[in-house]
Write a protein that holds these residues in place. Structure first.
Motif, mmCIF file in Angstrom:
data_model
loop_
_atom_site.group_PDB
_atom_site.id
_atom_site.type_symbol
_atom_site.label_atom_id
_atom_site.label_comp_id
_atom_site.label_asym_id
_atom_site.label_seq_id
_atom_site.Cartn_x
_atom_site.Cartn_y
_atom_site.Cartn_z
ATOM 1 N N ASN A 402 -32.883 -4.191 17.278
ATOM 2 C CA ASN A 402 -32.258 -2.881 17.425
ATOM 3 C C ASN A 402 -30.762 -2.862 17.082
ATOM 4 O OD1 ASN A 402 -34.573 -1.426 18.188
ATOM 5 N ND2 ASN A 402 -34.370 -2.135 20.310
ATOM 6 N N ILE A 403 -30.255 -3.869 16.403
ATOM 7 C CA ILE A 403 -28.865 -3.860 15.931
ATOM 8 C C ILE A 403 -28.887 -3.976 14.419
ATOM 9 C CG2 ILE A 403 -26.638 -5.009 15.955
ATOM 10 C CD1 ILE A 403 -27.182 -5.878 18.795
ATOM 11 N N VAL A 404 -28.598 -2.880 13.745
ATOM 12 C CA VAL A 404 -28.681 -2.821 12.288
ATOM 13 C C VAL A 404 -27.270 -2.858 11.713
ATOM 14 C CG1 VAL A 404 -29.628 -1.580 10.323
ATOM 15 C CG2 VAL A 404 -30.716 -1.371 12.565
ATOM 16 N N GLN A 405 -27.063 -3.721 10.749
ATOM 17 C CA GLN A 405 -25.765 -3.842 10.088
ATOM 18 C C GLN A 405 -25.827 -3.165 8.724
ATOM 19 O OE1 GLN A 405 -22.993 -6.193 10.912
ATOM 20 N NE2 GLN A 405 -23.881 -7.435 12.518
ATOM 21 N N PHE A 406 -24.765 -2.427 8.398
ATOM 22 C CA PHE A 406 -24.636 -1.801 7.085
ATOM 23 C C PHE A 406 -23.287 -2.205 6.479
ATOM 24 C CE2 PHE A 406 -27.398 1.239 9.352
ATOM 25 C CZ PHE A 406 -28.456 1.312 8.448
ATOM 26 N N ARG A 407 -23.261 -2.324 5.158
ATOM 27 C CA ARG A 407 -22.016 -2.594 4.462
ATOM 28 C C ARG A 407 -21.892 -1.658 3.251
ATOM 29 N NH1 ARG A 407 -21.641 -4.831 8.556
ATOM 30 N NH2 ARG A 407 -20.777 -6.898 9.016
ATOM 31 N N ASP A 408 -20.664 -1.531 2.787
ATOM 32 C CA ASP A 408 -20.366 -0.691 1.642
ATOM 33 C C ASP A 408 -21.057 -1.240 0.391
ATOM 34 O OD1 ASP A 408 -19.225 1.012 -0.178
ATOM 35 O OD2 ASP A 408 -17.186 0.234 0.021
ATOM 36 N N ASP A 409 -21.671 -0.365 -0.352
ATOM 37 C CA ASP A 409 -22.322 -0.739 -1.619
ATOM 38 C C ASP A 409 -21.263 -0.784 -2.712
ATOM 39 O OD1 ASP A 409 -24.097 -1.145 -3.702
ATOM 40 O OD2 ASP A 409 -24.661 0.981 -3.828
ATOM 41 N N ILE A 410 -20.418 -1.815 -2.653
ATOM 42 C CA ILE A 410 -19.227 -1.863 -3.496
ATOM 43 C C ILE A 410 -19.559 -1.880 -4.985
ATOM 44 C CG2 ILE A 410 -19.095 -4.379 -3.348
ATOM 45 C CD1 ILE A 410 -16.122 -1.891 -3.499
ATOM 46 N N TYR A 411 -20.692 -2.491 -5.376
ATOM 47 C CA TYR A 411 -21.065 -2.548 -6.785
ATOM 48 C C TYR A 411 -22.043 -1.445 -7.179
ATOM 49 C CZ TYR A 411 -19.007 -7.269 -6.789
ATOM 50 O OH TYR A 411 -18.166 -8.359 -6.685
ATOM 51 N N GLN A 412 -22.296 -0.528 -6.262
ATOM 52 C CA GLN A 412 -23.123 0.645 -6.540
ATOM 53 C C GLN A 412 -24.520 0.263 -7.057
ATOM 54 O OE1 GLN A 412 -20.821 3.464 -8.882
ATOM 55 N NE2 GLN A 412 -18.938 2.866 -7.841
ATOM 56 N N LYS A 413 -25.174 -0.624 -6.296
ATOM 57 C CA LYS A 413 -26.511 -1.087 -6.639
ATOM 58 C C LYS A 413 -27.612 -0.446 -5.797
ATOM 59 C CE LYS A 413 -25.018 -5.730 -8.110
ATOM 60 N NZ LYS A 413 -25.577 -5.740 -9.479
ATOM 61 N N ASP A 414 -27.234 0.346 -4.778
ATOM 62 C CA ASP A 414 -28.224 0.861 -3.833
ATOM 63 C C ASP A 414 -28.787 2.219 -4.209
ATOM 64 O OD1 ASP A 414 -27.892 -1.408 -2.381
ATOM 65 O OD2 ASP A 414 -26.949 -0.489 -0.650
ATOM 66 N N GLY A 415 -28.322 2.796 -5.308
ATOM 67 C CA GLY A 415 -28.932 4.022 -5.805
ATOM 68 C C GLY A 415 -28.409 5.307 -5.216
ATOM 69 N N ASP A 416 -27.303 5.256 -4.444
ATOM 70 C CA ASP A 416 -26.732 6.482 -3.897
ATOM 71 C C ASP A 416 -25.214 6.348 -3.884
ATOM 72 O OD1 ASP A 416 -25.785 8.552 -1.992
ATOM 73 O OD2 ASP A 416 -27.926 8.910 -1.707
ATOM 74 N N ALA A 417 -24.546 7.239 -4.571
ATOM 75 C CA ALA A 417 -23.099 7.133 -4.758
ATOM 76 C C ALA A 417 -22.331 7.159 -3.441
ATOM 77 C CB ALA A 417 -22.598 8.251 -5.677
ATOM 78 N N GLN A 418 -22.845 7.865 -2.430
ATOM 79 C CA GLN A 418 -22.073 7.987 -1.195
ATOM 80 C C GLN A 418 -22.029 6.687 -0.399
ATOM 81 O OE1 GLN A 418 -23.690 10.269 2.247
ATOM 82 N NE2 GLN A 418 -25.394 10.772 0.905
ATOM 83 N N LEU A 419 -22.847 5.704 -0.774
ATOM 84 C CA LEU A 419 -22.804 4.413 -0.092
ATOM 85 C C LEU A 419 -21.666 3.528 -0.580
ATOM 86 C CD1 LEU A 419 -26.611 3.565 0.107
ATOM 87 C CD2 LEU A 419 -25.104 4.267 1.974
ATOM 88 N N ALA A 420 -21.075 3.868 -1.718
ATOM 89 C CA ALA A 420 -19.923 3.116 -2.227
ATOM 90 C C ALA A 420 -18.652 3.713 -1.631
ATOM 91 C CB ALA A 420 -19.895 3.154 -3.750
ATOM 92 N N LEU A 421 -18.544 3.630 -0.314
ATOM 93 C CA LEU A 421 -17.495 4.357 0.406
ATOM 94 C C LEU A 421 -16.105 3.951 -0.038
ATOM 95 C CD1 LEU A 421 -19.058 4.149 3.987
ATOM 96 C CD2 LEU A 421 -19.193 6.027 2.363
#
Length: 441
Positions: A402-421
């Motif tokens: 129940n502890i989920v870690q997220f990081r910035d998609d710095i290289y824009q590989k995750d398919g959504d622009a808003q993840l490259a914060l």
């Protein structure tokens, strides 16, 4: 790649039932069906922020870390649980946007805080006992710190720019991110070795793993978006103490040539010497620095404090000619955005990592390593047994239930622009940098 269905390899119904049975109370608060939200919103209002102090809340961020390796095969189940949880959150309408007019911190009173509380409750960062009010109290501060820890942000408990942007990534986008990264983790779920090193590029940190436990975590600086650190699997075979630094051809052309046009003393000031194909040293003043192409010479920097790799280089076979190394610019590790190299990876507290790498190589105690470094003499050391190293690109994982870690998609590989914060913040690019550290100019 970011499709939300058809990726998880077990029954959705089984997952949902399993998640519900394991953490029914947590999910009720986190998923926040409308009835639950109504109950939360109608909870008794608290008074001033300072009469809600709970010492455990202020320490909640420390519970986010785990000694379980990020690539541990058991984490696949945690990821599947997280996907089930986020599916429930999405099905119940996600979470509200938080739009403060200014940065908020403990002691503030603001009409946006009830929405912030609701947002943090849904994601499981704030307990329902905190209730609803407009006060930024110790409960909210502790929840913000926990949220920041899960997103690789400085744990200052302040509702600032990066924290707000991370809060406002929608639940369905986070669900897609989890599914995308589940595939990446599944591809790395085999036997990684008794001892191995993981560089997680978007997290900009390094794990040294031994017998399925993390024994070291080191902060890293990795490649910027126009000179990305590659995803690779290899083996560390050598550590070089007091390394020479040899400039890659691309760095000579892109960086050193323009710098020499501006300042002809640049190479001398940085202890960089030129050698021809026969090993003869060439004087910098004999080179035409205004030429279109760089000279066919080796540019080699002597060992020393200003060397681009400082005390240490860690070698592993790869076609990208990248490596891990020390840096004379230790202040870079204190930055939030540690995406500033030309592809190689700078390692904070690198001597701890080197000591661990060489602990099974006879004759190389920490004391001997320090003695050789102090001598400033170049000294390559072969490892008695090569250690696997994995450069990965994981932007979401769960090493604890129940502890989920997220990081910035710095290289824009995750398919959504808003993840490259961080890319979207408008960060100024580094100018005049060399591989791998920024040498004095």
């Amino acid at each position: 790649m970011s499709n939300t269905t058809g990726i998880v390899g077990i029954s959705r119904r089984a997952l949902l039932m399993g998640a519900a049975s394991v953490g029914a109370a947590a999910i009720a608060g986190q998923a926040a069906a409308q009835t639950a939200l109504d109950e939360i919103i109608s909870a008794p209002r608290r008074g001033n922020w300072d009469d809600q102090f709970d010492a455990q809340v202020s320490r909640v961020a420390s519970a986010v870390l785990s000694n379980t390796p990020m690539l541990d095969a058991n984490n696949l189940f945690n990821m599947q649980q997280a996907i089930a949880q986020y599916q429930m959150i999405v099905a119940n309408g996600g979470w509200p946007m938080v739009q403060p007019a200014a940065a908020l911190r403990i002691g503030a009173n603001d009409p946006v805080i009830p929405a912030l509380r609701q947002r943090l409750m849904i994601s499981g960062d704030l307990g329902r006992e905190a209730g609803m009010s407009t006060a930024f109290d110790s409960y909210v501060e502790g929840a913000i710190k926990r949220f920041q820890a899960r997103h690789g942000l400085p744990e200052d408990g302040v509702l600032g720019e990066f924290t707000v942007k991370a809060l406002n990534v929608s639940a369905d986008v986070r669900l897609n991110q989890l599914n995308t990264n589940l595939v990446r983790l599944q591809s790395m779920s085999g036997d990684l070795g008794r001892r191995y090193v993981v560089v997680n590029i978007p997290a900009a940190y390094i794990e040294a793993v031994e017998n399925n436990r993390v024994v070291l975590r080191n902060t890293a600086v990795v490649g910027r978006i126009d000179r990305q650190s590659p995803v690779l699997n290899s083996k560390i075979y050598q550590v070089i103490l007091n390394p020479y630094w040899t400039a890659p051809r691309s760095i000579i052309q892109k960086d050193i040539m323009p710098l020499m046009r501006k300042d002809p003393t640049y190479l001398t000031r940085n202890a960089i010497r030129l050698f021809d194909g026969n090993g003869n040293e060439v004087a910098p003043e004999t080179v035409d620095w205004n030429a279109e192409k760089a000279p066919n010479l080796m540019f080699r920097q002597d060992p020393g404090k200003i060397n681009a790799m400082s005390s240490t280089k860690i070698d592993f076979h790869n076609e990208h000619a990248v490596y891990m190394h020390d840096t004379p610019q230790q202040g870079l590790f204190n930055k939030l955005m540690r995406f500033e190299s030309s592809g190689c990876v700078r390692v904070q507290n690198v001597r701890d990592l080197v000591t661990w790498l060489l602990k099974e190589t006879p004759g190389w105690s920490r004391q001997e390593i320090e003695r050789v470094i102090a001598s400033r003499v170049n000294n390559p050391v072969k490892l008695a047994e090569e250690v696997p190293v994995y450069f990965t690109y994981i932007t979401a994982w769960s090493a604890r239930d129940n502890i989920v870690q997220f990081r910035d998609d710095i290289y824009q590989k995750d398919g959504d622009a808003q993840l490259a914060l961080q890319t979207n913040i408008g960060v100024e690019p580094i100018v005049g940098s060399l591989e791998e550290d920024l040498l004095p100019q």
